[in-house]
Design a protein around this motif. Structure first.
Motif, PDB file in Angstrom:
ATOM      1  N   GLN B 219       0.837  -1.202   0.000  1.00  0.00           N
ATOM      2  CA  GLN B 219       0.000   0.000   0.000  1.00  0.00           C
ATOM      3  C   GLN B 219       0.872   1.253   0.000  1.00  0.00           C
ATOM      4  OE1 GLN B 219      -1.003  -2.506   2.345  1.00  0.00           O
ATOM      5  NE2 GLN B 219      -2.545  -3.186   0.899  1.00  0.00           N
ATOM      6  N   ARG B 220       2.039   1.141   0.694  1.00  0.00           N
ATOM      7  CA  ARG B 220       2.957   2.279   0.764  1.00  0.00           C
ATOM      8  C   ARG B 220       4.360   1.779   0.474  1.00  0.00           C
ATOM      9  NH1 ARG B 220       3.701   4.784   6.056  1.00  0.00           N
ATOM     10  NH2 ARG B 220       3.132   2.775   6.919  1.00  0.00           N
ATOM     11  N   VAL B 221       5.208   2.688  -0.024  1.00  0.00           N
ATOM     12  CA  VAL B 221       6.603   2.339  -0.271  1.00  0.00           C
ATOM     13  C   VAL B 221       7.502   3.371   0.390  1.00  0.00           C
ATOM     14  CG1 VAL B 221       8.382   1.992  -2.024  1.00  0.00           C
ATOM     15  CG2 VAL B 221       6.049   1.263  -2.497  1.00  0.00           C
ATOM     16  N   ALA B 222       8.538   2.884   1.096  1.00  0.00           N
ATOM     17  CA  ALA B 222       9.550   3.774   1.654  1.00  0.00           C
ATOM     18  C   ALA B 222      10.804   3.651   0.802  1.00  0.00           C
ATOM     19  CB  ALA B 222       9.857   3.370   3.095  1.00  0.00           C
ATOM     20  N   ILE B 223      11.336   4.777   0.344  1.00  0.00           N
ATOM     21  CA  ILE B 223      12.550   4.778  -0.462  1.00  0.00           C
ATOM     22  C   ILE B 223      13.716   5.122   0.450  1.00  0.00           C
ATOM     23  CG2 ILE B 223      13.701   5.768  -2.493  1.00  0.00           C
ATOM     24  CD1 ILE B 223      11.086   4.602  -3.352  1.00  0.00           C
ATOM     25  N   MET B 224      14.751   4.284   0.419  1.00  0.00           N
ATOM     26  CA  MET B 224      15.869   4.459   1.339  1.00  0.00           C
ATOM     27  C   MET B 224      17.142   4.781   0.599  1.00  0.00           C
ATOM     28  SD  MET B 224      16.422   1.701   4.316  1.00  0.00           S
ATOM     29  CE  MET B 224      17.589   2.331   5.500  1.00  0.00           C
ATOM     30  N   TYR B 225      17.950   5.642   1.169  1.00  0.00           N
ATOM     31  CA  TYR B 225      19.254   5.937   0.586  1.00  0.00           C
ATOM     32  C   TYR B 225      20.255   6.148   1.717  1.00  0.00           C
ATOM     33  CZ  TYR B 225      22.808   7.688  -2.551  1.00  0.00           C
ATOM     34  OH  TYR B 225      23.970   7.830  -3.261  1.00  0.00           O
ATOM     35  N   LEU B 226      21.333   5.400   1.699  1.00  0.00           N
ATOM     36  CA  LEU B 226      22.409   5.543   2.669  1.00  0.00           C
ATOM     37  C   LEU B 226      21.911   5.624   4.112  1.00  0.00           C
ATOM     38  CD1 LEU B 226      25.494   5.766   2.021  1.00  0.00           C
ATOM     39  CD2 LEU B 226      25.315   8.163   2.646  1.00  0.00           C
ATOM     40  N   GLY B 227      21.107   4.650   4.504  1.00  0.00           N
ATOM     41  CA  GLY B 227      20.695   4.542   5.900  1.00  0.00           C
ATOM     42  C   GLY B 227      19.499   5.375   6.300  1.00  0.00           C
ATOM     43  N   ARG B 228      18.988   6.193   5.379  1.00  0.00           N
ATOM     44  CA  ARG B 228      17.846   7.041   5.725  1.00  0.00           C
ATOM     45  C   ARG B 228      16.678   6.826   4.777  1.00  0.00           C
ATOM     46  NH1 ARG B 228      19.373  11.127   9.157  1.00  0.00           N
ATOM     47  NH2 ARG B 228      21.633  11.227   9.408  1.00  0.00           N
ATOM     48  N   ILE B 229      15.477   7.012   5.308  1.00  0.00           N
ATOM     49  CA  ILE B 229      14.315   6.988   4.416  1.00  0.00           C
ATOM     50  C   ILE B 229      14.164   8.391   3.846  1.00  0.00           C
ATOM     51  CG2 ILE B 229      11.804   6.731   4.295  1.00  0.00           C
ATOM     52  CD1 ILE B 229      12.108   4.429   6.301  1.00  0.00           C
ATOM     53  N   VAL B 230      14.174   8.482   2.522  1.00  0.00           N
ATOM     54  CA  VAL B 230      14.123   9.802   1.894  1.00  0.00           C
ATOM     55  C   VAL B 230      12.739  10.137   1.339  1.00  0.00           C
ATOM     56  CG1 VAL B 230      16.600   9.845   1.391  1.00  0.00           C
ATOM     57  CG2 VAL B 230      15.006   8.918  -0.314  1.00  0.00           C
ATOM     58  N   GLU B 231      11.899   9.108   1.178  1.00  0.00           N
ATOM     59  CA  GLU B 231      10.539   9.406   0.719  1.00  0.00           C
ATOM     60  C   GLU B 231       9.591   8.262   1.085  1.00  0.00           C
ATOM     61  OE1 GLU B 231      10.232  10.531  -3.448  1.00  0.00           O
ATOM     62  OE2 GLU B 231       8.340  11.579  -3.054  1.00  0.00           O
ATOM     63  N   PHE B 232       8.375   8.625   1.512  1.00  0.00           N
ATOM     64  CA  PHE B 232       7.276   7.662   1.687  1.00  0.00           C
ATOM     65  C   PHE B 232       6.234   7.971   0.629  1.00  0.00           C
ATOM     66  CE2 PHE B 232       8.734   7.483   6.145  1.00  0.00           C
ATOM     67  CZ  PHE B 232       8.676   6.115   6.365  1.00  0.00           C
ATOM     68  N   LEU B 233       5.774   6.946  -0.073  1.00  0.00           N
ATOM     69  CA  LEU B 233       4.828   7.176  -1.153  1.00  0.00           C
ATOM     70  C   LEU B 233       3.662   6.217  -1.097  1.00  0.00           C
ATOM     71  CD1 LEU B 233       7.582   7.513  -3.798  1.00  0.00           C
ATOM     72  CD2 LEU B 233       5.722   9.169  -3.670  1.00  0.00           C
ATOM     73  N   ASP B 234       2.548   6.643  -1.628  1.00  0.00           N
ATOM     74  CA  ASP B 234       1.405   5.776  -1.805  1.00  0.00           C
ATOM     75  C   ASP B 234       1.677   4.908  -3.045  1.00  0.00           C
ATOM     76  OD1 ASP B 234      -1.793   5.753  -1.173  1.00  0.00           O
ATOM     77  OD2 ASP B 234      -1.323   5.299  -3.264  1.00  0.00           O
TER      78      ASP B 234
END
Ligand SMILES: Nc1ncnc2c1ncn2[C@@H]1O[C@H](COP(=O)(O)OP(=O)(O)OP(=O)(O)O)[C@@H](O)[C@H]1O
Ligand code: SF4
Ligand SMILES: [Mg+2]
Lengths: 264, 319
Positions: B219-234
């Protein structure tokens, strides 16, 4: 005449089952041909047979494999050895794993060149850095002075392609060269493969389970299922107008960005 | 539809690994929640910390700081004994199916194990349940007597999922669970997972590289880069609404089956920076084509866009 012709090839392993069953296809000079299809359908076995390096117990029991007019199956061990690396090169799924972890890239690369060519270390070094730059590894000297673990997956994979291409083989075999990579790095490697063909006229056989990559790179695609080639045709024949139900199912099964979701 | 009750809450979780007198920042200040019946996707490049998060949630790796709460109970600092009862609530499925099986154990025994060990049910009872479990994941009962090497990769992955749900976990974590499978089998597993999450009302964390696949089961996607979540999306509207430059790079890297062969590939420049160095600015700064002065010395915080959409960027893409 085609550069490579595989004619009615059947390959068996010791237990008698055929891993490749009566497969035929041909590859023209300068073409990229992809083999796709279910896992265990015989794709890797097929390309290994072309390279003359089937795993122990594997044997081509019927058919012919003809490269530039020569039947590869009637060559002696020695002749095959000579062919590998010079006329036919292979890139594996995980190049990093096939590198010597305690040797600098420099010495592995120079050694590899000198098994096929009688040139000095210096000349080999220059040749190597030249090839690395073609693979867009701009800092070639640093790459040469590194151990494999100091390079990222994408860099190692590009070093592997460079090493495979240095002898300018007639045919490059690539078995899942991008499936161990991230999507952004995969895009780099796909770009290099494309450029090898467009700029340097390389002929490439690509084994991949990524239908998108096959669709982007290929002139022709062969679809394999349970040891048989169910369909072989141009990229558009396979992707846009597939005849076989299995090919249709395969294309439908690829998750697509704008496609339907299973989750609600 | 996910029921709104929050099941799992990750709050400001960080993980540092000591490496040769230095610190490796594997996960930095990650927070998210997971509800019953919800599947959250976690996508990002190799080494960005996805598996580290999974292991911390499963309790097999301690957190360096932050807290994880399941059904209102904080378990990050629990004692071993106490945690043992908890552990069953969180089950994991990994990428390489064969490596998680012992070669001489029959599938039936493998499926019975958790129920026998955790709930002390009788062997016969467990075996009857195992048969039901197999049916649930679409496999015939005769597989109970088989050995792992007699199953294909996709079949093994089904068995692994069956075992994971045998003891009714609250959370299921799939770490690259379909990565080694061909597309048609990958598809079957994806459908199966969605059904199981819905039917059993569990929360699921689905880790993967293939954004199109991850989107299809979440339902949702978290995009991660270098140890951090940079975006949460539907997941549904991801492609239309993303704002982070790294998400754009991920989307640009996808080869669609019906792509145009003459179109140039958009490449992401450079390599990911070392996780051994503390970055003051945005972790994506060196590779970002929208990078401005501010990005180099200040860390962008996740900020709310709308609905479930959050982005950490000073110059988010306008759309
Ligand atoms: N036990 C450990 N000791 C030291 N460093 C570690 C350890 N485990 C992981 N790391 C490092 O932590 C970072 C995050 O690793 P992690 O396995 O979480 O990545 P990932 O996102 O799952 O990657 P992949 O997509 O390749 O599976 C990496 O830099 C990794 O090298
Ligand atoms: S904060 Fe700056 S560097 Fe980071 S992603 Fe946004 S624009 Fe790029
Ligand atoms: Mg991982």
């Amino acid at each position: 005449m085609s550069l490579l012709e595989v004619k009615n090839c059947t390959i068996r392993y010791q237990n008698g089952t055929s891993a490749v069953n009566n497969v035929s296809f041909s590859v023209e000079k300068g073409e990229i041909v992809s083999l796709v299809g279910e896992s265990g359908s015989g794709k890797t076995t097929m390309v290994r047979a072309i390279l003359g390096l089937l795993p122990p117990g594997g044997k081509v029991t019927e058919g012919e494999i003809i490269l530039d007019g020569r039947n590869l199956l009637s060559l002696s061990e020695r002749e095959q050895e000579e062919l590998r690396g010079k006329d036919i090169a292979m890139i594996f799924q995980d190049v990093g794993a096939s590198m010597d972890p305690i040797k600098l890239i420099k010495s592995q690369y120079v050694e590899a060149i000198r098994t096929h060519e009688r040139i000095s270390r210096e000349e080999s070094y220059d040749k190597a850095t030249d090839m690395l730059k073609r693979m867009h590894l701009t800092d070639a000297n640093r790459v040469m002075a590194s151990y494999p673990f100091e390079l990222s997956g994408g860099m190692k994979q590009r070093v592997g392609i460079a090493m495979g291409m240095t002898a300018q083989p007639k045919l490059l075999l690539a078995d899942e060269p991008t499936s161990a990579l991230d999507v952004t790095i995969q895009a780099q490697v796909v770009h290099e493969l494309r450029e090898l063909r467009d700029k340097y006229g390389a002929t490439i056989i690509l084994v991949t389970h990524n239908m998108g990559v096959a669709s982007y790179l290929s002139d022709k695609i062969g679809v394999m299922k349970t040891s048989q080639m169910v369909e072989f045709g141009t990229r558009d024949e396979i992707i846009i107008d597939p005849k076989e139900q299995y090919t249709k199912d395969l294309i439908d099964a690829v998750p697509k960005m704008g496609g339907n979701r299973f989750a609600r | 539809m996910p029921d709104n009750a929050v099941l799992l809450e990750i709050k400001n979780v960080s993980k540092e690994f000591p490496v040769k007198k230095k610190k490796l920042y594997a996960v930095s200040d990650v927070s998210f929640t997971l509800s019953r019946g919800e599947t959250l996707g976690l996508v990002g490049e190799s080494g960005c910390g996805k598996s580290t998060i999974a292991k911390m949630i499963a309790g097999s790796l301690p957190v360096t700081s932050g807290s994880i709460t399941l059904d209102g109970v904080e378990y990050t600092h629990m004692k071993k004994k106490e945690f043992a009862k908890f552990r069953r609530s969180i089950q994991m499925v990994f990428q390489d199916p064969l490596s998680s099986f012992s070669p001489r154990m029959r599938i039936g025994t493998y499926l019975c194990e958790p129920r026998v060990n955790y709930d002390h049910v009788s062997k016969d009872e467990a075996m009857a349940e195992a048969e039901e479990l197999l049916a649930k994941v679409g496999l015939p009962a005769e597989f109970l007597m088989r050995y792992p090497h007699e199953l294909s990769g996709g079949q093994l992955q089904r068995v692994a999922i069956a075992r994971a749900i045998a003891i009714s976990p609250k959370i299921l974590i799939c770490d690259e669970a379909t990565g080694a499978l061909d597309v048609s089998i990958q598809n079957q597993i994806a459908k199966l997972l969605v059904e199981l999450v819905e039917e059993n009302n569990i929360g699921c964390l689905f880790i993967g590289h293939d954004l199109a696949l991850v989107r299809s089961v979440t339902q949702r996607v978290a995009i991660m880069y270098l140890g951090r979540i940079v975006e949460f999306l539907d997941s549904e509207t991801l492609q239309e609404e993303y704002m982070h430059p790294y998400t754009e790079a991920l989307l640009d890297s996808i080869f669609d089956v019906h792509c145009d062969q003459d179109e140039d590939i958009k490449l992401l420049a450079g390599e990911a920076p070392s996780p051994l160095v503390v970055h003051n600015g945005c972790p994506f700064a060196q590779r970002c084509e929208y990078c401005t002065e501010q990005c180099r010395y200040q860390l962008p915080e996740l900020s709310h866009v709308n609905g479930t959409h959050y982005v950490a960027c000073f110059n988010p893409l306008k759309r």
